[in-house]
Design a protein around this motif. Structure first.
Motif, PDB file in Angstrom:
ATOM      1  N   PHE A   1       7.115  17.837  24.759  1.00 21.57           N
ATOM      2  CA  PHE A   1       7.032  18.269  26.156  1.00 21.57           C
ATOM      3  C   PHE A   1       8.361  18.003  26.836  1.00 21.57           C
ATOM      4  O   PHE A   1       9.058  17.043  26.526  1.00 21.57           O
ATOM      5  N   LEU A   2       8.681  18.871  27.792  1.00 23.02           N
ATOM      6  CA  LEU A   2       9.943  18.773  28.512  1.00 23.02           C
ATOM      7  C   LEU A   2       9.800  17.826  29.697  1.00 23.02           C
ATOM      8  O   LEU A   2       8.889  17.974  30.509  1.00 23.02           O
ATOM      9  N   ARG A   3      10.706  16.864  29.771  1.00 22.78           N
ATOM     10  CA  ARG A   3      10.764  15.989  30.931  1.00 22.78           C
ATOM     11  C   ARG A   3      11.925  16.470  31.800  1.00 22.78           C
ATOM     12  O   ARG A   3      13.087  16.231  31.491  1.00 22.78           O
ATOM     13  N   ALA A   4      11.599  17.225  32.827  1.00 18.09           N
ATOM     14  CA  ALA A   4      12.626  17.858  33.653  1.00 18.09           C
ATOM     15  C   ALA A   4      12.480  17.419  35.094  1.00 18.09           C
ATOM     16  O   ALA A   4      11.384  17.082  35.536  1.00 18.09           O
TER      17      ALA A   4
ATOM     18  N   ASN B   1       8.683  20.451  34.691  1.00 19.11           N
ATOM     19  CA  ASN B   1       8.328  19.169  34.116  1.00 19.11           C
ATOM     20  C   ASN B   1       6.999  19.250  33.360  1.00 19.11           C
ATOM     21  O   ASN B   1       6.076  19.893  33.804  1.00 19.11           O
ATOM     22  N   ARG B   2       6.942  18.566  32.220  1.00 17.68           N
ATOM     23  CA  ARG B   2       5.745  18.482  31.371  1.00 17.68           C
ATOM     24  C   ARG B   2       5.414  19.813  30.706  1.00 17.68           C
ATOM     25  O   ARG B   2       4.280  20.031  30.264  1.00 17.68           O
ATOM     26  N   GLN B   3       6.389  20.682  30.621  1.00 15.97           N
ATOM     27  CA  GLN B   3       6.181  21.959  29.950  1.00 15.97           C
ATOM     28  C   GLN B   3       6.143  21.751  28.441  1.00 15.97           C
ATOM     29  O   GLN B   3       6.938  21.000  27.893  1.00 15.97           O
TER      30      GLN B   3
ATOM     31  N   TRP C   1       8.723  13.215  24.290  1.00 17.56           N
ATOM     32  CA  TRP C   1       9.333  13.759  25.496  1.00 17.56           C
ATOM     33  C   TRP C   1      10.771  14.159  25.218  1.00 17.56           C
ATOM     34  O   TRP C   1      11.504  13.432  24.578  1.00 17.56           O
TER      35      TRP C   1
END
Ligand SMILES: [Zn+2]
Length: 95
Positions: A15-18, A24-26, A93
């Motif tokens: 998951f992407l931590r943006a 975020n959370r993509q 992450w």
């Protein structure tokens, strides 16, 4: 009694931590943990070009606060459609 823990199937989910709330959370691709793109009509990982399922790296699936993944909604939005769960799978992450 033994619980069913199939280690062979416990592939990590990425998951992407943006910083951007919408990103975020993509969910990212299962194979490489990166974004995906369309090649012809197939959704493909941008790193290894393996075909991936919809929701992986295309911005359509997010991890909600209860460790379920949801489609077509902002992260944690209980009204969005439930897609799956991270249960039994390690979460990695990125970013
Ligand atoms: Zn890949």
């Amino acid at each position: 009694m033994s619980t069913t823990h199939n280690a062979a199937k416990a592939a990590p989910m990425f998951f992407l931590r943006a910083p951007e709330p919408f990103l975020n959370r993509q969910r990212l691709t299962d194979c490489c943990g990166t974004m995906s793109t369309y090649s012809d009509d197939a959704l493909c990982c941008k790193k290894c070009w393996a075909e991936v399922d919809f929701g992986q790296g295309d911005g359509g699936e997010f991890l909600a606060a209860d460790d379920t993944t949801r489609l077509n909604g902002e992260p944690g939005d209980a009204r969005s459609q439930r897609a799956g769960t991270t249960e039994g799978r390690p979460v990695v992450w990125v970013g």
